[in-house]
Design a protein around this motif. Structure first.
Motif, mmCIF file in Angstrom:
data_model
loop_
_atom_site.group_PDB
_atom_site.id
_atom_site.type_symbol
_atom_site.label_atom_id
_atom_site.label_comp_id
_atom_site.label_asym_id
_atom_site.label_seq_id
_atom_site.Cartn_x
_atom_site.Cartn_y
_atom_site.Cartn_z
ATOM 1 N N LEU B 215 -14.225 4.266 14.039
ATOM 2 C CA LEU B 215 -14.965 5.320 13.330
ATOM 3 C C LEU B 215 -15.264 4.911 11.890
ATOM 4 O O LEU B 215 -15.632 5.747 11.073
ATOM 5 C CB LEU B 215 -14.171 6.626 13.354
ATOM 6 N N GLU B 223 -5.366 14.437 15.119
ATOM 7 C CA GLU B 223 -5.931 15.790 15.064
ATOM 8 C C GLU B 223 -7.368 15.809 14.567
ATOM 9 O O GLU B 223 -8.153 16.668 14.956
ATOM 10 C CB GLU B 223 -5.140 16.617 14.060
ATOM 11 N N THR B 224 -7.677 14.908 13.632
ATOM 12 C CA THR B 224 -9.033 14.826 13.090
ATOM 13 C C THR B 224 -9.874 13.887 13.945
ATOM 14 O O THR B 224 -11.054 14.155 14.197
ATOM 15 C CB THR B 224 -8.985 14.316 11.637
ATOM 16 N N PRO B 227 -11.593 15.511 17.486
ATOM 17 C CA PRO B 227 -12.894 16.201 17.422
ATOM 18 C C PRO B 227 -14.021 15.313 16.915
ATOM 19 O O PRO B 227 -15.165 15.447 17.373
ATOM 20 C CB PRO B 227 -12.647 17.388 16.472
ATOM 21 N N VAL B 228 -13.721 14.381 16.001
ATOM 22 C CA VAL B 228 -14.767 13.470 15.528
ATOM 23 C C VAL B 228 -15.249 12.596 16.686
ATOM 24 O O VAL B 228 -16.460 12.417 16.886
ATOM 25 C CB VAL B 228 -14.253 12.601 14.350
ATOM 26 N N ALA B 231 -17.311 14.617 19.286
ATOM 27 C CA ALA B 231 -18.672 14.936 18.821
ATOM 28 C C ALA B 231 -19.535 13.698 18.694
ATOM 29 O O ALA B 231 -20.747 13.754 18.866
ATOM 30 C CB ALA B 231 -18.603 15.662 17.470
ATOM 31 N N THR B 232 -18.919 12.559 18.403
ATOM 32 C CA THR B 232 -19.679 11.319 18.247
ATOM 33 C C THR B 232 -20.103 10.767 19.604
ATOM 34 O O THR B 232 -21.253 10.372 19.802
ATOM 35 C CB THR B 232 -18.838 10.271 17.493
#
Lengths: 238, 238
Positions: B215, B223-224, B227-228, B231-232
């Protein structure tokens, strides 16, 4: 913790710092320090590099460090966030800092509980600590600016036009007809409270040039919505 | 809480249910119930609709309900997750359920602390509670399947080929040369522990057809990152 953030007052002479061992819990990954241990360090708002623990005396570690690399590029996203409940605020600020967000405005809204504004956690030192935890996770040094605005309307009418000038302006709103999608940077993104912004507030933001966008039928907690929105509006790049 | 999840054993006759008021804390949004109050409800693994509170007697609320709508489409993503520390597991499962993930494999890895596997939270009831919290947030009813695999290699070699058949296979790995980007659905996504998968484990997944993707320079908490990545890889769609 993937980086130890050095504060200017911890630097004694160029390339040397003294850090209280108690600053981090023992299980914080890079910690506790032992002589000879190599750490990744960064100077608050400055460059990133490596340090070697020279000695540990009476609870103070002395480090010799060398800072070479710039911090990663910021995420070009200004966040307007209806003040979440205090327990969630901590995690959201940490996530925002992890994601590289550098400007955060904590706002009032009709569905923000009044008591949240009285929280003892809303002091600059605490807000900076939460953000620092995100920077130390994400290997970044640039502290986000966090501002509190307990009155929404004067903020939107008087300050927001300057803050959002030249940016793509979006408000995340479950049920909006338009889906969130990749957007031209920079972005100013508003996220409402649990229960959402009211129609009046969506109208107020609309007058300031903000379009409503949705992530689909699922209603996400702000902790989940923020990274999803960040990645959707500004897909990761090299 | 945006939806109250009805369990089959709470349904007394078609269209009627009895719910213990103590099942939810008073501040859970839809709760506490009062006669006449309208709630959004859904049947576990079934349809979504509305209920009206008829009466509340001795800590039990009786609801009359009507279920009309199907749950939202699942996210076509199977998650392989190195077992996180117990406190984080709760939030990650809740987020995964919020995002619409329906198949979650909790795996061992070299950098998973052995003690995590002894946690009393790793019982099916608790894992389902964590997922239920995500469903009730996201207005979904379909309970994710969560499976534990405390031995990585036999899982990857014996079970994973069938699980991942026909899917885009990716392992999130900070420092990988390739950036994460939108991928053909369905996706099987592996996320390592704090500190990442070892080179050996990346190799093992590589033999099973998994490509490493990153990323960018920031290292995100799981945790972050989840979702990243969701969505990516699978940008939100209507």
């Amino acid at each position: 913790m993937n980086l130890l953030l050095l504060h200017p007052e911890e630097i004694t002479t160029p390339g040397r710092a003294l850090i209280h061992v108690s600053r981090y819990p023992p299980r914080a990954g890079l910690w506790p320090p032992a002589p000879g241990r190599q750490l990744r360090v960064g100077l608050l708002d400055g460059r990133i590099g490596t340090a070697t623990v020279e000695q540990v005396n009476e609870g103070v570690a002395s480090l010799a460090f060398d800072l070479r690399d710039p911090p990663p590029a910021p995420l070009p996203l200004t966040l307007l966030l209806a003040l979440p409940r205090p327990k969630m605020l901590r995690r959201v600020l940490r996530s925002a800092a992890e994601l590289g967000i550098k400007a955060i405005w904590l706002l009032n809204a009709t569905r923000v509980e009044k008591s949240y504004w009285q929280s003892p956690l809303l002091v600059p030192e605490r807000l900076r600590d939460y953000c620092a935890a995100g920077l130390e996770q994400a290997i970044d040094t640039v502290m986000p600016a966090v501002e509190l605005r307990p009155r929404l309307k004067p903020f939107v009418q008087d300050e927001l036009p300057t803050i959002a000038a030249g940016s793509t302006r979006l408000v995340a709103h479950p049920g909006a007809a338009a889906m969130a999608t990749a957007a031209p940077a920079p972005v100013t993104l508003a996220i409402g409270p649990e229960g959402g912004f009211t129609d009046y507030e969506i109208g107020l933001l609309g007058e300031a040039g903000f379009s409503a966008c949705s992530l689909g039928p699922r209603v996400l907690r702000v902790e989940t919505a923020l990274p999803v929105l960040a990645a959707t509006l500004l897909p990761p790049r090299d």
